[in-house]
Each structure stands twice: as structure tokens, then as C-alpha cells.
Design a protein around this motif. Structure first.
Motif, mmCIF file in Angstrom:
data_model
loop_
_atom_site.group_PDB
_atom_site.id
_atom_site.type_symbol
_atom_site.label_atom_id
_atom_site.label_comp_id
_atom_site.label_asym_id
_atom_site.label_seq_id
_atom_site.Cartn_x
_atom_site.Cartn_y
_atom_site.Cartn_z
ATOM 1 N N GLY A 1 -6.899 13.242 -8.468
ATOM 2 C CA GLY A 1 -6.160 12.772 -9.640
ATOM 3 C C GLY A 1 -5.355 11.518 -9.396
ATOM 4 N N ILE A 2 -4.646 11.456 -8.267
ATOM 5 C CA ILE A 2 -3.738 10.335 -8.012
ATOM 6 C C ILE A 2 -4.486 9.113 -7.491
ATOM 7 N N ALA A 3 -5.294 9.308 -6.447
ATOM 8 C CA ALA A 3 -5.921 8.166 -5.789
ATOM 9 C C ALA A 3 -7.150 7.652 -6.523
ATOM 10 N N LEU A 4 -7.998 8.578 -7.017
ATOM 11 C CA LEU A 4 -9.274 8.160 -7.594
ATOM 12 C C LEU A 4 -9.188 7.995 -9.109
ATOM 13 N N GLN A 5 -8.712 9.035 -9.817
ATOM 14 C CA GLN A 5 -8.549 8.876 -11.260
ATOM 15 C C GLN A 5 -7.476 7.846 -11.601
ATOM 16 N N GLY A 6 -6.410 7.791 -10.787
ATOM 17 C CA GLY A 6 -5.334 6.845 -11.058
ATOM 18 C C GLY A 6 -5.812 5.413 -11.067
ATOM 19 N N TRP A 7 -6.747 5.103 -10.183
ATOM 20 C CA TRP A 7 -7.336 3.764 -10.125
ATOM 21 C C TRP A 7 -7.978 3.429 -11.468
ATOM 22 N N ASP A 8 -8.759 4.390 -12.009
ATOM 23 C CA ASP A 8 -9.463 4.173 -13.273
ATOM 24 C C ASP A 8 -8.520 4.189 -14.469
ATOM 25 N N ARG A 9 -7.625 5.164 -14.503
ATOM 26 C CA ARG A 9 -6.861 5.443 -15.715
ATOM 27 C C ARG A 9 -5.627 4.545 -15.856
ATOM 28 N N LEU A 10 -5.001 4.180 -14.757
ATOM 29 C CA LEU A 10 -3.749 3.425 -14.822
ATOM 30 C C LEU A 10 -3.897 1.976 -14.398
ATOM 31 N N GLY A 11 -4.989 1.653 -13.719
ATOM 32 C CA GLY A 11 -5.199 0.284 -13.280
ATOM 33 C C GLY A 11 -4.219 -0.121 -12.189
ATOM 34 N N TRP A 12 -4.010 -1.422 -12.082
ATOM 35 C CA TRP A 12 -3.123 -1.969 -11.053
ATOM 36 C C TRP A 12 -2.062 -2.840 -11.714
ATOM 37 N N ASP A 13 -0.860 -2.758 -11.178
ATOM 38 C CA ASP A 13 0.261 -3.518 -11.718
ATOM 39 C C ASP A 13 0.351 -4.870 -11.030
ATOM 40 N N SER A 14 0.881 -5.852 -11.730
ATOM 41 C CA SER A 14 1.027 -7.190 -11.161
ATOM 42 C C SER A 14 2.356 -7.394 -10.446
ATOM 43 N N GLU A 15 3.330 -6.502 -10.696
ATOM 44 C CA GLU A 15 4.625 -6.606 -10.014
ATOM 45 C C GLU A 15 4.473 -6.210 -8.545
ATOM 46 N N PRO A 16 5.001 -6.984 -7.604
ATOM 47 C CA PRO A 16 4.805 -6.701 -6.175
ATOM 48 C C PRO A 16 5.240 -5.304 -5.751
ATOM 49 N N VAL A 17 6.420 -4.866 -6.193
ATOM 50 C CA VAL A 17 6.904 -3.549 -5.780
ATOM 51 C C VAL A 17 6.013 -2.443 -6.344
ATOM 52 N N GLU A 18 5.652 -2.557 -7.627
ATOM 53 C CA GLU A 18 4.788 -1.551 -8.237
ATOM 54 C C GLU A 18 3.422 -1.527 -7.557
ATOM 55 N N LEU A 19 2.890 -2.692 -7.246
ATOM 56 C CA LEU A 19 1.586 -2.763 -6.570
ATOM 57 C C LEU A 19 1.660 -2.121 -5.196
ATOM 58 N N TRP A 20 2.752 -2.354 -4.483
ATOM 59 C CA TRP A 20 2.948 -1.740 -3.165
ATOM 60 C C TRP A 20 2.924 -0.216 -3.289
ATOM 61 N N MET A 21 3.648 0.325 -4.242
ATOM 62 C CA MET A 21 3.702 1.771 -4.401
ATOM 63 C C MET A 21 2.362 2.342 -4.863
ATOM 64 N N GLN A 22 1.638 1.609 -5.697
ATOM 65 C CA GLN A 22 0.312 2.079 -6.112
ATOM 66 C C GLN A 22 -0.644 2.120 -4.934
ATOM 67 N N LEU A 23 -0.575 1.117 -4.077
ATOM 68 C CA LEU A 23 -1.421 1.127 -2.882
ATOM 69 C C LEU A 23 -1.089 2.314 -1.994
ATOM 70 N N ARG A 24 0.177 2.638 -1.860
ATOM 71 C CA ARG A 24 0.574 3.794 -1.062
ATOM 72 C C ARG A 24 0.059 5.088 -1.696
ATOM 73 N N ASP A 25 0.170 5.193 -3.021
ATOM 74 C CA ASP A 25 -0.266 6.411 -3.697
ATOM 75 C C ASP A 25 -1.772 6.626 -3.556
ATOM 76 N N ARG A 26 -2.539 5.544 -3.522
ATOM 77 C CA ARG A 26 -3.997 5.651 -3.621
ATOM 78 C C ARG A 26 -4.731 5.473 -2.294
ATOM 79 N N ARG A 27 -3.999 5.517 -1.208
ATOM 80 C CA ARG A 27 -4.638 5.303 0.089
ATOM 81 C C ARG A 27 -5.210 6.583 0.691
ATOM 82 N N GLY A 28 -5.061 7.712 -0.001
ATOM 83 C CA GLY A 28 -5.471 8.991 0.563
ATOM 84 C C GLY A 28 -6.913 9.055 1.033
ATOM 85 N N PRO A 29 -7.904 8.698 0.191
ATOM 86 C CA PRO A 29 -9.294 8.768 0.643
ATOM 87 C C PRO A 29 -9.580 7.856 1.832
#
Length: 455
Positions: A304-332
């Protein structure tokens, strides 16, 4: 030997990136602590002294499917811990789950603050679908009574709430639209490795990672328990999604909830507050104690977080948000790297044996590989120390020391969950339905810690 060297270089390089990421987070945490941007206030400092009652009506949503063993203790403890008249607990059950409904009826003892909502479908559907049924019940009650709720609080059927949590959430929503309290995964005597490794992960994630996100002003993801949403924000989300605020096509609708509120311009907060006795105001729960159950749960999280999140929420352009998204989605990716790392350990061990027997020459070590090895060694030692410290802060130094070897358990579960998550993700791309792949719960903290409300 050439293959071994290249694999070592590949794994060492990617692990170095991970260590740099964690080092950056650690430095940010320490800087914010030193500058006062991160602190853990006491209840009286949080502005709760002298407060009598809630500022408005509070609705608690508890979706339940085959939770007859734990829903009773959850409700009994919640109703005793939260005596506020403004509280209404909505428990969602399915029409084909008679045992859970019977447990709810027996536990509430006729308390008018509990409403049992029976889903018109056979279960299980998805957790989000059950939550949407509870939202519809709340909307019906509001229309009938003419009194709207001020906030909606999410909890699971196995949670042990803190007596001060509801007032704290109520006060925090004066300055935010979404508020998340920490979750404490309690150590388990009968499962000191599998069940208790969650203690280490949540102690660090909810003691450091989410604290840093809050200090940096990043969006706060929901944990699904111990979180409150302003009624207006939930209504706006429902309006944008056809009357259903919880995403039924997502396996981690709780995680998405906080992020969607932030995307809509709402303010999210993560609150760490301690009581006068030093306890952390948090939701306490036992997590899965069996390997298969733990793998299933982490599969859902990773999917849900790493794989669906990529599809459903996309990526943010703000540096801090992008950093946290990369951390959330690094599981696989982390699971793949762990597999490579453990394979390399085996290859190196075999190579050492062959060297001692004089059958092969030791492989040459390049300067780059040597530097990466030292970075990884120091970084790994730092990771062990950090996890031990955060675990020890909540559960004592014995559990803190056990957190170091339990890292191996965490890695093994992640590897197995990563494989299942990738397979499940491919299945959903082919049209497989989203179902409530929940874990079983048999033990409840309120029965182990009667009358205490602390871990």
C-alpha cells in the motif's frame, strides 16, 4: 570472484546511500532537539490543565472483522478511560460476523455512547469500505439530530487507548486538521523476537522519524490508530471522492488520509506528550507474534505505501516532501538489497573456507570498496545504537539491547514481505480485488496491564 566483487560493490554503494539518508535524519533530529524545535512536553504544558469536557462531539470509528477475542476488552477499557458524554463510538461489523457483534453487545453494557453499525455486505470487504460505512452512519446521525461532530478518531479493534488521549486530540485540533499520536507496540514475553521486533520499529519511527517530519512541516501520514481528523476536513475529502472519504481501492487508506489532507492545504501534526507520571500519551497494542501473520501485515504495508503510493499519490516537488516520500517507498528496494547482502555473506564465508584450504586466491580489494566497507561498518554500528536507544527510552535497556539482534528478524520479515508485496501488486495491476487481508488478534494490553493504561 569477479562476480562477488561486483556484487559487493553494488550492495555497498546502495547501503552507503541508505546510511547517508539515515545520518541526515539523525542530524536533523539532533539539531532540532538542541534548538528546541523538538521537545516532549508534559500534559500541563500542553494546555490540558483544568479542561472539563470536549469542545464538541467526538466520533470514534472502529472497523471490526472477526475480532471477537479483542473487541470486548478494547471497548470496556475505552469507555472507562474516556468518560466524556460527547463521545460516540461507532463499531463496524459485518452481517456474517455474529461472534464479533455478540462481543460488542456484551462489552458495552448498554452504554448509549456506543453504536453498533452492521454492514449490509458479507465480510470481509476492505477496511476502507467498513470505515466508509461508519462515516455514512455518522452522517445519518448528524442529519437526524442536527448536531455535527467536531472530530473523528480512528482506532483498531485491538487498541488500548490512553485516558488523556481524547482531550489531547480535541485540543490539538484547534490548531490542526489532522493529528496523529504515537503508537507503542508492546514487547511480548511469549514472542520476544517476532512480536517484539515491532517495539523497536515503532519506537524509532514514532520517536524520531515522524517527529522530524512534524518539525520540518512535512505531511504527516496516518497510522490508522490514535489519529483524529477535523470533521470539516473529512467532509471535504468525502465530497471530492463521491461521498467516501476513505479510499476503498487502497490497502493503506489510513496512511493516505493524512497526506491527502495535507495536499488539500490542511495542517497535520504529530504529537508526543507525556503525562505527569512520565508515560507517553500513546495508543498501545500487541502486534502479530507469528511469522506468517507478521509477513502478511508487512506485505500489506509495503504494497500500500511503497507500491500503491507511487501510483496513487505521485511525487511531490518540495524537497522535504520528496525526501520523506523516498523514505516511505524504499521498502521493496531495501528488501532486494538485503537479499543481495545475505547472499554475499554466504559467498564470503565460502570464499574464506576455500582460501584456508588453499583452493582459491583471496580476491583483490579496491580502495573504493574498502572505503565503502568502512562507511557501512560505522553506519551499521550507528543504526544499532540509535535503535537500541529509542527502544530503551520506552521499554528499558534490556529491550534496548535486544533490539540489536532483533534487527535480523526485522530484515528477514521485510525480505519475505517484499516478495509477496511485489507479487500482490502485479496481481492488482491485472485486476485482482482489494480485500481486507487482516491479521488475527488474540491478546489485549488491557488484560495484561489492568487499570494501568501504560506500558
Amino acid at each position: 570472484m569477479v562476480v562477488q566483487h561486483e556484487l559487493l560493490l553494488f550492495a555497498a554503494a546502495f547501503f552507503t546511500l541508505g546510511i547517508i539518508d539515515e545520518f541526515a535524519l539523525d542530524c536533523t533530529y539532533l539539531w532540532c532537539r538542541l534548538t528546541g524545535r523538538i521537545r516532549t512536553p508534559r500534559l500541563d504544558e500542553a494546555g490540558l490543565a483544568g479542561i472539563d469536557g470536549l469542545a464538541g462531539r467526538a466520533a470514534v470509528f472502529i472497523p471490526a472483522w472477526e475480532e471477537a477475542d479483542v473487541i470486548g476488552p478494547t471497548l470496556v477499557h475505552m469507555l472507562d478511560a474516556w468518560p466524556q458524554d460527547e463521545l460516540t463510538v461507532y463499531v463496524g461489523c459485518y452481517r456474517n460476523d455474529v461472534s464479533t457483534m455478540a462481543s460488542v453487545v456484551a462489552a458495552v453494557r448498554g452504554d448509549p455512547r456506543v453504536r453498533l453499525v452492521v454492514h449490509g455486505k458479507d465480510g470481509p470487504t476492505s477496511k476502507a469500505d467498513c470505515l466508509n460505512r461508519l462515516y455514512a452512519a455518522l452522517a445519518e446521525d448528524e442529519q437526524r439530530s442536527g448536531v455535527g461532530a467536531r472530530m473523528v478518531v480512528l482506532h483498531d479493534a485491538e487498541d488500548m487507548v490512553d485516558p488523556a488521549a481524547l482531550d489531547l486530540l480535541d485540543q490539538a485540533l484547534w490548531h490542526a486538521h489532522f493529528v496523529q499520536l504515537p503508537v507503542l507496540a508492546l514487547p511480548q514475553r511469549h514472542s520476544p523476537w517476532i512480536g517484539s521486533h515491532y517495539s523497536d520499529e515503532f519506537a524509532e519511527a514514532h520517536g524520531k522519524t515522524l517527529v522530524v517530519r512534524d518539525a520540518l512541516g512535512a505531511a504527516i501520514p496516518g497510522a490508522g490508530v490514535g489519529c483524529a481528523i477535523a470533521r470539516g476536513s473529512l467532509g471535504q475529502l468525502a465530497h471530492r471522492q463521491g461521498g467516501k472519504p476513505f479510499a476503498e481501492e487502497s490497502l493503506t487508506e489510513d496512511y493516505e488520509l493524512g497526506l491527502k489532507i495535507a495536499q488539500a492545504g490542511g495542517q497535520g501534526r504529530f504529537l508526543r506528550v507525556r503525562g505527569a507520571d512520565g508515560r507517553l500519551i500513546a495508543t498501545r497494542a500487541f502486534f502479530p507474534s507469528r511469522l506468517d501473520q507478521s509477513i502478511r501485515q508487512k506485505t500489506r504495508w509495503m504494497h500500500g505505501i511503497a507500491l500503491q503510493g507511487w501510483d496513487r499519490l505521485g511525487w511531490d516537488s518540495e524537497p522535504v516532501e520528496l525526501w520523506m516520500q523516498l523514505r516511505d517507498r524504499r521498502g521493496p528496494l531495501a528488501a532486494i538489497l538485503l537479499v543481495v547482502a545475505y547472499l554475499l555473506v554466504c559467498l564470503v564465508a565460502v570464499g574464506l573456507i576455500l582460501e584456508q584450504l588453499g583452493l582459491v586466491e583471496p580476491p583483490p580489494t579496491t580502495p573504493l570498496l574498502s572505503v565503502l566497507f568502512w562507511i557501512n561498518f560505522v553506519g551499521l554500528a550507528g543504526r544499532f545504537a540509535a535503535r537500541a536507544c529509542f527502544t530503551a527510552r520506552e521499554y528499558g535497556w534490556r529491550q534496548g539491547l535486544l533490539a540489536i539482534p532483533r534487527t535480523l528478524v526485522s530484515n528477514i520479515v521485510s525480505i519475505m514481505a517484499g516478495r509477496r508485496a511485489l507479487a500482490a501488486y502485479v496481481g492488482t495491476l491485472r485486476g485482482a480485488p482489494i480485500v481486507w487481508d487482516k491479521t488475527e488478534h488474540r491478546d489485549h494490553p488491557a488484560l495484561v496491564l489492568p487499570g494501568r493504561g501504560t506500558a
